[in-house]
Design an enzyme around this catalytic site. Structure first.
Site, PDB file in Angstrom:
ATOM      1  N   LYS A   1      -6.891   2.544  10.147  1.00 55.35           N
ATOM      2  CA  LYS A   1      -7.056   3.820  10.854  1.00 55.35           C
ATOM      3  C   LYS A   1      -8.519   4.250  10.894  1.00 55.35           C
ATOM      4  CE  LYS A   1      -2.346   5.146   9.581  1.00 55.35           C
ATOM      5  NZ  LYS A   1      -1.430   6.220   9.147  1.00 55.35           N
TER       6      LYS A   1
ATOM      7  N   GLY B   1      40.487   8.206 -35.167  1.00 55.98           N
ATOM      8  CA  GLY B   1      41.294   7.697 -36.271  1.00 55.98           C
ATOM      9  C   GLY B   1      40.911   6.290 -36.695  1.00 55.98           C
TER      10      GLY B   1
ATOM     11  N   SER C   1      30.758   2.563 -31.511  1.00 53.21           N
ATOM     12  CA  SER C   1      30.240   1.485 -30.649  1.00 53.21           C
ATOM     13  C   SER C   1      30.609   1.737 -29.186  1.00 53.21           C
ATOM     14  CB  SER C   1      30.744   0.122 -31.123  1.00 53.21           C
ATOM     15  OG  SER C   1      32.124   0.117 -31.393  1.00 53.21           O
TER      16      SER C   1
ATOM     17  N   GLY D   1       0.840  -1.192   0.000  1.00 53.03           N
ATOM     18  CA  GLY D   1       0.000   0.000   0.000  1.00 53.03           C
ATOM     19  C   GLY D   1       0.867   1.231   0.000  1.00 53.03           C
TER      20      GLY D   1
ATOM     21  N   GLY E   1      36.343   3.379 -30.829  1.00 53.50           N
ATOM     22  CA  GLY E   1      37.011   4.533 -30.231  1.00 53.50           C
ATOM     23  C   GLY E   1      36.158   5.768 -30.400  1.00 53.50           C
TER      24      GLY E   1
END
Length: 633
Positions: free
Chosen positions: A164, A470, A539, A29, A465
């Protein structure tokens, strides 16, 4: 005689408690609805606490002062220091107790939204959910969220505890309105059995006994409802199923398959089938530590021996030959994401179902579900605590049943391949039948024949990279050198591929994953053609590079890390991309607002600040030369 009678009574009492049923239930709850207080009161009123525990509880209650001089029953369950300080539940707390009629294991689940995954963990093994609602507040967002997960995880019985009630003067109209609202929600979610109980956990009203404060309520107290709720145990009536946990081979004259029966019954002489292989046999013996059994039923852990020598291993399922379960490798499923990093379609994970673990990926997110309203929303990824309806692809077929029919064969978890952390829980809805009609077509000309015709060994060189490192320059030089040596090659460059095959993809994390998945499949086909294929892609994610590696035979995939510091890559910036990214004109740019995960152990590590591109290309060719020469070439 008196002693014998007393012994008989003790023996009868022990037998009664040995055979009592066990009920697993959760309390859930919203925050501050009184879940921990309810469990603490149950433990106290059923006399499960020792004197020293009561003394410690009284001392803790005085120290924390949350209930004045009265006992704070929540402290019995909220064991973490942070929970006691904040007055909330964070982790799932398990407690055992019993009465004359039943044994119970209760999981007190957290109410905060960020701990939804903890709540799902507790619900995954429960028979009944006690959903608490504060009588002053009625149904809240988290009430709906937890009820949705309860329904998703197959809990069919809910006890709605309207707590309650003392704070609303035990008003029947308040209770009736909340009960009506919840029954409407349960009907919408497909929860068939709901019992609504008004109570005050702090005062003990309608907890163990009926309360005189609510004479208008004619139903059971909470404990009575827990003791008498009838949980369907249909497993024993279903066809026999036993996932193999372990192959028992203590010596050459004994081979048994150990596991826990998840459905049905089995006896010596019964015909069985081992899946997914489909081999058939009959049960020879049912072996246990206490001796052979004439029969075994769902819930029992046994070792089966078969009349025939059949190859079976952990993760296989032994099932009734007359009614075998289905086998598939593609599914529609509901997925509750538990990982801190988002779920991305195409990213590889491990899937564990029963005792079997296989490779898996989400091929498509059909939609995500707003668990507060149950609306279907478009989504390309799932964040923490989100639920999505997804298509799954596995790298091996598994035995399954829809989750609505079998928790054991329909529930699964997803595991991160790198950290081994559980990142999702899910339920299988149905197999994607189209996948069952697709089979590998045998081809007489294979990779070995194609490679032999080219006098070379196929390889995939995967250059990774930062942008501007490069990669393309070095890969282009390597291909020229290999061509001069008479090798058959092809270069797949990231920019070039995005003009055609991947022109529909952007640069979001989801699109990056799909970008690499597609090019990895193309590279695999090219190596199958006998080529040496060079792949030059940023990647950025290790998971996708590992996915690509997994497509190739051992030793066929070489990761080439073109290592250039970010400051140097920015200095080169021949395309002006870093400058645009710094100005906020390019989103999700690797190294700026999207991470690059450097390889941990690449086959080749090229440091561009220590050598020029020609020297680095020579190093790549030199490393490959002996490996590339086919025998007799």
């Amino acid at each position: 005689m008196r002693m014998e009678a007393a012994d008989a009574q003790v023996a009868a009492y022990l037998r009664q408690h040995e055979t009592k049923g066990l009920l697993r239930f959760i309390t859930c709850g919203s925050v501050d609805d009184g879940k921990s207080t309810l469990i603490g009161r149950l433990l106290h009123d059923t006399r499960q606490l020792m004197d020293d525990q009561l003394d410690a509880l009284a001392a803790d209650s005085r120290r924390h002062g949350t209930q004045g001089e009265a006992i704070d029953f929540a402290l019995l369950v909220d064991g973490l220091q942070a929970e006691r300080e904040q007055g909330i539940t964070i982790d799932v707390a398990y407690r055992f107790f019993d009465t004359e009629r039943r044994k119970f294991i209760v999981a007190d689940c957290p109410g905060h939204e960020q701990y939804t995954r903890n709540m799902a963990t507790g619900a995954s093994t429960a028979d009944v959910a006690v959903v608490l609602v504060d009588a002053r507040k009625g149904l809240l967002t988290q009430t709906r969220r937890h009820s949705y997960i309860v329904s998703l995880l197959g809990i069919r019985h809910v006890l709605l505890a309207v707590n309650k009630m003392d704070l609303v003067d035990f008003n029947q109209a308040v209770f009736d309105a909340i009960a009506a609202d919840y029954r409407a929600l349960a009907s919408q979610l497909g929860i068939p059995h709901v019992q609504c109980i008004p109570l005050s956990a702090l005062r003990g009203d309608n907890m163990v006994e009926r309360s005189a404060a609510m004479p208008w309520y004619g139903g059971p107290a909470l404990l009575e409802a827990l003791e008498t709720v009838s949980v369907d145990r249909a497993d024993a009536q279903e066809a026999f199923r036993m996932p193999v946990q372990w192959v028992c081979r203590p010596h050459q004259d004994f081979r048994g398959f150990a596991g826990t029966i998840v459905a049905g019954t089995v006896a010596p002489g019964d015909g069985v089938v081992v899946l997914p292989s489909g081999r058939r046999s009959t049960v020879a013996r049912i072996v246990t530590a206490g001796g052979d059994l004439p029969a075994a039923v769902a819930g029992q852990a046994v070792t089966l021996t078969l009349a025939d020598e059949i190859d079976a291993s952990r993760g296989d399922v032994i099932a009734a030959a007359a009614a075998p379960p289905e086998v598939s490798d593609q599914f529609a499923a509901h997925v509750l994401w538990m990982g801190d990093e988002p779920l991305l379609p195409g990213r590889p994970y491990l899937l564990k179902i029963g005792t079997r673990t296989v490779g898996a990926s989400v091929t498509e997110i059909k939609h995500k579900v707003d668990v507060n309203t149950q609306d279907e929303l478009a989504a390309k990824h799932l964040e923490l605590n989100e639920v999505g309806v997804c298509n799954l692809h596995l790298d091996q077929p598994v035995v399954f049943a829809p989750y609505v029919d079998s928790r054991a064969l329909g529930g699964f978890i997803l595991i991160d391949r790198q950290t081994n952390a559980t990142v999702a829980a899910g339920t299988l809805d149905f197999a994607l039948r189209r996948a069952a009609n697709i089979h590998w077509q045998h081809l007489d000309v294979d990779k070995a024949a194609r490679a032999a015709a080219k006098h070379q060994v196929p390889r995939c060189l995967w250059f990774t990279g930062l942008s501007g490192a490069g990669k393309s320059t070095i890969a282009n030089l390597v291909e020229k050198k290999l061509l001069a040596l008479g090798r058959h090659t092809y270069l797949l460059d990231g920019d070039n591929i995005r003009h055609g095959l991947n022109k529909d993809l952007g640069f979001t994390p989801e699109d990056r994953v799909e970008n690499i998945r597609r090019v990895a499949e193309v590279a695999k086909l090219m190596t199958d053609a006998g080529l040496i294929v060079l792949v030059s892609f940023i990647s950025p994610f290790r998971a996708e590079r590992e996915m690509a590696r997994s497509l190739f035979d051992p030793g066929e995939f070489l990761e080439v890390y073109v290592d250039t510091p970010l400051v140097e890559a920015e200095r080169r910036d021949v395309k002006g991309l870093y400058a645009k990214a710094r100005r906020g004109e390019l989103r999700n740019f690797t190294g700026i607002d999207s991470p690059y995960e450097a390889p941990v152990a690449p086959e080749l590590h090229l440091r561009t600040t220590e050598a020029d591109p020609v020297a680095l290309a020579d190093a790549v060719v030199a490393a490959l030369w002996l490996d590339m020469r086919a025998p007799g070439s």
